[in-house]
Design a protein around this motif. Structure first.
Motif, mmCIF file in Angstrom:
data_model
loop_
_atom_site.group_PDB
_atom_site.id
_atom_site.type_symbol
_atom_site.label_atom_id
_atom_site.label_comp_id
_atom_site.label_asym_id
_atom_site.label_seq_id
_atom_site.Cartn_x
_atom_site.Cartn_y
_atom_site.Cartn_z
ATOM 1 N N PHE A 20 50.572 18.364 65.278
ATOM 2 C CA PHE A 20 51.132 19.690 65.067
ATOM 3 C C PHE A 20 51.828 19.854 63.714
ATOM 4 C CE2 PHE A 20 50.754 19.423 69.724
ATOM 5 C CZ PHE A 20 49.952 20.530 69.924
ATOM 6 N N THR A 21 51.579 18.932 62.816
ATOM 7 C CA THR A 21 52.113 19.036 61.464
ATOM 8 C C THR A 21 50.952 19.268 60.512
ATOM 9 O OG1 THR A 21 53.974 17.587 61.987
ATOM 10 C CG2 THR A 21 53.433 17.843 59.663
ATOM 11 N N GLY A 46 56.425 20.015 61.365
ATOM 12 C CA GLY A 46 55.407 20.817 62.044
ATOM 13 C C GLY A 46 55.941 22.135 62.564
ATOM 14 N N ASP A 59 59.583 15.914 62.513
ATOM 15 C CA ASP A 59 58.433 16.303 61.699
ATOM 16 C C ASP A 59 58.670 17.670 61.083
ATOM 17 O OD1 ASP A 59 57.189 18.509 63.427
ATOM 18 O OD2 ASP A 59 57.233 16.843 64.852
#
Length: 131
Positions: free
Chosen positions: A83-84, A113, A111
């Motif tokens: 999801f990044t 993301g 992250d």
């Protein structure tokens, strides 16, 4: 596919109260190094910087379940990479509590993301709040 099946079996054991947690000597630092090494190529494919840090004061050997810690860390880091779109993913280990005989560590995956919208957080994590 093998990993997914093992995760499902472990979840079934956990909900049935039959999951056996190991208590063996482990190197938290080595577990994090191994996790980063396994997922480094996936991060590189997306041009994501995968880093890790372990507090210098974390003991070289602690008691824990290396299989479960590795399983959870792999899932968290894998999701962070997924999801990044750009930026970085970091694995961090810090001491959350310490007495003369016990050291408790905290694992954190952060992250850059998309994250989870605040409106959805309660729904996503509600299953864990009731335990």
């Amino acid at each position: 596919m093998h990993r997914i099946l093992n995760d499902i079996l472990d979840f079934s054991k956990l909900t049935a109260g039959k999951l056996i947690i190991e208590n063996v000597p482990i190197s938290v630092h080595q577990l994090i190094v191994d996790t980063a090494a396994i997922l480094q190529s996936e991060a590189q494919l997306k041009s994501i910087d995968l880093t890790f840090s372990v507090d210098d004061n974390v003991k070289a050997s602690l008691i824990g379940d290396p299989t479960r810690i590795t399983q959870v860390m792999n899932n968290l880091v894998n999701n962070a990479i997924k999801f990044t779109a750009l930026g970085k993913v970091n694995i961090g280990v810090t001491i959350s509590n310490q007495t003369d005989t016990i050291q408790t560590v905290e694992f954190c995956v952060s992250d850059t993301g998309i994250g989870i919208p605040n409106a959805n957080k309660e729904r996503v994590f509600s299953i864990y709040a009731s335990r």
